[in-house]
Design an enzyme around this catalytic site. Structure first.
Site, PDB file in Angstrom:
ATOM      1  N   ARG A 557      36.728  34.582  42.546  1.00 11.07           N
ATOM      2  CA  ARG A 557      35.340  34.542  42.122  1.00 11.07           C
ATOM      3  C   ARG A 557      34.428  34.401  43.348  1.00 11.07           C
ATOM      4  O   ARG A 557      34.782  33.718  44.318  1.00 11.07           O
ATOM      5  CB  ARG A 557      35.132  33.365  41.163  1.00 11.07           C
ATOM      6  N   LYS A 671      50.147  32.954  45.422  1.00  7.59           N
ATOM      7  CA  LYS A 671      50.581  34.309  45.034  1.00  7.59           C
ATOM      8  C   LYS A 671      50.762  35.194  46.257  1.00  7.59           C
ATOM      9  O   LYS A 671      51.732  35.953  46.359  1.00  7.59           O
ATOM     10  CB  LYS A 671      49.558  34.946  44.082  1.00  7.59           C
TER      11      LYS A 671
END
Ligand code: 26W
Length: 824
Positions: A557, A671
């Site tokens: 974001r 990740k």
């Protein structure tokens, strides 16, 4: 012996094809000759869905029969992404489906990509909830998720002339993964008033009456575990008018229009996900959403408990409820209301049950993100709940007063009611008082909440109420699914697929970190993943990027605290340096592709300016013939879960560069490292623990530390504030119009120069640039680089969300896994 997922509907390629054909011809009523990819997706999903139903029913029956303690995870967001690929892999039949689809004339990738993302979340908090569901099912914990079935998920982002434009996400046109339960409904009351009356036993009781009723309808989504038949349930509530389709009274009276209007007003409650991330706006409809969802979920949980005919005192032995941030905090009040007003328990008895049942996870320390609701608004919407909140606060403050009789200011500070104009209910305080455990999501963050925003509560309750559970991610989606080739290579070296259920098995990789042949295979996979992303970049932006260049990625974001502005100022600095270089020196530079992606909240003007600057810089640099492949700047439109699955495996470096002390944990950092990329980051959130695990040599840290932030900010405001000279140079170029109308970017520059540089962009700029040079130098030695990546991956075992779920289960929920029923 545990069964694998039960084979009822199909077990081999022939069976799969038969099921697909049957669904095409009967469920979809089409012939195989006009079966397009959309129809093939539908039929494949229905075939797998049918397969899951048996396991799902069995799991639910087994959980009911054994009647062990269950976990209920209440989250206003579940950022699930796509379901089909995940279902195929968890069930273990992806290869079968691939062969079957090929036989029917389809490529499996083309079928998987037909699915709309279930994007019922903003970012980290929502995706964490989705990873937790995957882990809970995979570890056989009896657990349900409860959320809202938004008709519109997070908006789709389009970039038009360099600006973000929001487009509604109508994702439900075809969703085979949900089961409407029209028989599972709950009536939810709003407004009205409270009457005190005396019951038969002569006791004063409160009756909440009048107001309006909205109906909650359950939609269930199966959550398949990996390599186990356990299939848990995610229950999402949808709102509709309580009169059924129409209010027939009004309808018959000829008031057709107002009957339809009532219907629409009720449906509005679950219509749309609020797109704010880390910003509280205090909208009435949002409070309605929260109560609607919380009340429906608790009603469901209580109904299930009551079937067992156990005494109320056993409720906390049967039920653990996790509050995912403060969004579901009204659940604390609602359970207390059910117990005292409806079930007739004494206050103290009820409150003991409530606090033993709930626990609360905090996900942010940003003051503007902490939820507060005006007392007047709650009074209007939920009059009885406000009374109960006042009583909770009264008893709490009495307790505080006893322990701290001389500290009047303490009472003011910790009061659930903020004595402001207007008065506000502090939801985080209510969540703490109503829970037996409070946790942060990474070590630094958990320490920070204990020493800053919740300091007084540590004094009051003692330190044991507060704990840490460092976030994690599911290796199934984020390694096995997103990066199948790497997963396969790891399996070949780590004793098979065991690492997918126990990620600490990755440690076995370390012995191959210097192995020439292994390094080569590793590097080939990374390259192939970069080629895949380069293709995506080409088709979506039209820009050609060189897959041999260093891929530097920041996707998350857009927020000032996450400092995409620091990144883009750094890119400009690099560009200016390249432009100033003599040809000979320029030729020696390492090519780099700077990739950005992420959504800005629609009302967050500064975040939108950052997006605009990135795009403006990109269009100048990407079209500068002097620069060519040496530098490219890409903004990827509409970053979401399914795009993350392409992006995360393709980084050489990813950026996690928040101002120290502001990013609670971060999960994309995990990740990227798990997929064999290194990190450039600040000492913030989980970066710190990632560093501890992978070793300081395998991460690029820079910037000021969290303990120094306060002093620096103070100095900016009260001392003389000089801006880093290289950054000044960057500002001058922007102001000179080099990247388009300078006026557009004035506020971003002023935030640093004139308004105190709250996020320390200037303070960290030099250290950031220097560290980026270290990255360049390190990347030149490819053998060593790959060795670092392998070592880093081999040390990532800790960051599995499986580990998180075990920690929550043991130290917060006190629940145990439930072995699936033996196969027949
Ligand atoms: C009320 C508006 C609002 C909406 C969402 C306030 C706060 C939020 C979330 C709590 C913001 C969020 O997603 N926080 C992120 O949670 C992740 C999972 O724990 C962390 O990894 C991120 O660092 C944190 O920013």
């Amino acid at each position: 012996a545990w069964r694998k997922h039960q084979v009822k509907n199909f077990e081999d390629q022939d069976g799969f094809e038969r099921e697909v054909v049957r669904h095409v011809e009967t469920t979809l009523a089409r012939s195989l000759f006009n079966c397009d990819e959309k129809a093939a997706y539908a039929a494949t999903s229905l075939a797998f869905r049918d397969r899951l139903i048996n396991d799902w029913n069995k799991t639910q029956q087994q959980q009911t029969y054994r009647d062990n303690k269950r976990v209920y995870y209440l989250s206003l967001e579940f950022l699930m992404g796509r379901a089909l690929d995940n279902a195929m892999l968890n069930v273990g039949l992806k290869d079968t489906a691939k062969a079957g689809l090929a036989d029917l004339g389809f490529r499996i990738e083309d079928i998987i990509t037909q699915e709309n993302d279930a994007a019922l979340g903003n970012g980290g908090l929502g995706r964490l909830a989705a990873c937790f569901l995957d882990s809970l099912a995979s570890l056989n914990y009896p657990a349900w998720g409860y959320g809202l079935r938004y008709r519109y998920g997070i908006f789709k982002q389009e970039i038009i002339d360099g600006y973000q434009v929001e487009v509604p996400d109508y994702w439900l046109d075809f969703n085979p993964w949900e089961f409407p339960r029209h028989d599972v409904t709950v009536n939810i009351q709003f407004f009205g008033n409270v009457r005190k009356t005396t019951n038969d036993a002569g006791k004063t009781v409160a009756v909440w009456e009048g107001g309006e009723i909205v109906q909650a309808v359950a939609y269930d989504v199966p959550i398949p575990g990996y390599d186990t038949p356990t299939t848990n349930n995610l229950r999402l509530w949808s709102s509709k008018a309580s009169g059924g389709e129409f209010d027939f009274q009004k309808f018959n009276n000829g008031d057709y229009e107002s009957s339809v209007a009532d219907q629409q007003r009720a449906e509005t409650i679950s219509a749309v996900l609020y797109p704010n991330d880390n910003l509280e706006r205090g909208k009435e409809l949002r409070l309605k959403q929260q109560y609607f969802w919380v009340a429906a979920s608790l009603h469901d949980i209580v109904r299930r408990f009551k079937k067992s005919k156990r005494p109320w005192s056993e409720f906390p032995d049967q039920v653990a409820i996790q509050l995912n941030d403060t969004h579901p905090t009204l659940a604390v009040v609602e359970l207390q209301r059910i117990l005292i007003d409806i079930e007739g328990l004494e206050w103290d008895v009820a409150w003991q049950i409530v606090t033993s049942t709930f626990s609360y996870t905090n996900h942010t320390v940003l003051p503007e993100a902490l939820e507060k609701w005006p007392v007047g608004l709650i009074q209007h919407l939920l009059p009885r709940h406000l009374q109960i909140i006042f009583d909770i606060n009264l008893y709490f403050l009495q307790l505080v007063e006893k322990s701290f009789p001389d500290d009047r200011d303490m009472l003011r500070r910790v009061s659930i009611i903020e004595e402001s104009q207007p008065k506000m209910v502090r939801m985080a305080y209510l969540a703490i008082v109503g829970s037996h455990k409070v946790n942060g999501v990474a070590e630094l963050h958990s320490d920070l909440i204990k020493t800053t925003i919740f300091k007084d509560f540590v004094q009051i309750y003692g330190p044991d109420k507060f704990t840490n559970v460092t976030n994690g991610i599911t290796p199934r989606r984020w390694l096995h699914q997103a990066n199948p080739r790497l997963s396969e290579l790891i399996a070949a070296k780590c004793g098979g697929k065991a690492f997918l259920t126990d990620l600490t098995n990755l440690a076995k990789l370390e012995q191959f970190a210097e192995d020439k042949e292994f390094r080569k295979e590793w590097a080939e996979i990374k390259y192939a993943n970069k080629v895949r992303l380069a293709k995506h970049i080409k088709t979506t932006t039209g820009v050609t990027v060189n897959p041999s260049a260093l891929f530097d990625i920041q996707v998350k974001r857009i927020h000032e605290y996450k400092r995409q502005q620091l990144n883009i100022f750094g890119v400009i600095h690099r560009y200016l340096a390249l432009k100033a270089m003599p040809l000979e020196e320029k030729k020696k530079q390492l090519p780099r592709v700077s990739i950005f992606g992420g959504k800005a909240a629609p009302g967050y003007w500064m975040a939108k300016q950052i997006i605009h600057l990135i795009n403006s810089v990109g269009s100048v640099i990407n079209n500068d013939a002097d620069i060519g492949d040496l530098l490219k700047v890409i903004f990827l439109e509409d970053y979401n879960v399914s795009k993350a699955e392409i992006i995360c495996p393709a980084s050489d470096i990813s950026e996690h560069i928040s101002t120290a002390g502001t990013e609670a944990s971060g999960t994309s950092n995990m990740k990227f490292v798990l997929n064999g990329g290194l990190i450039i980051g600040t000492c913030d959130g989980a970066n710190i623990e990632i560093t501890r695990e992978v070793g300081e040599d395998n991460i690029f840290l820079f910037g000021n530390l969290s303990e120094d932030v306060e002093d620096l900010r103070h100095a900016h405001t009260y001392g003389s504030h000089t801006i880093d000279s290289d950054l000044e140079q960057v500002f001058k170029e922007i102001e000179g119009g080099r990247f388009g109308t300078p006026h557009d970017f004035g506020a971003m520059i002023a935030a640093v120069r004139e308004h105190g540089d709250y996020y320390l962009v200037s303070d960290d700029f030099h250290s950031y640039i220097e560290t980026q040079h270290l990255v360049d130098e390190a990347y030149r030695n490819q053998d060593e680089w790959v060795t670092r990546c392998i070592k880093a991956v081999s040390r990532m075992g800790f960051f599995s969300s499986d580990r998180c779920m075990h920690e929550y289960a043991e130290s917060i929920w006190n629940v145990e896994p439930l072995a699936p029923a033996p196969s027949e």
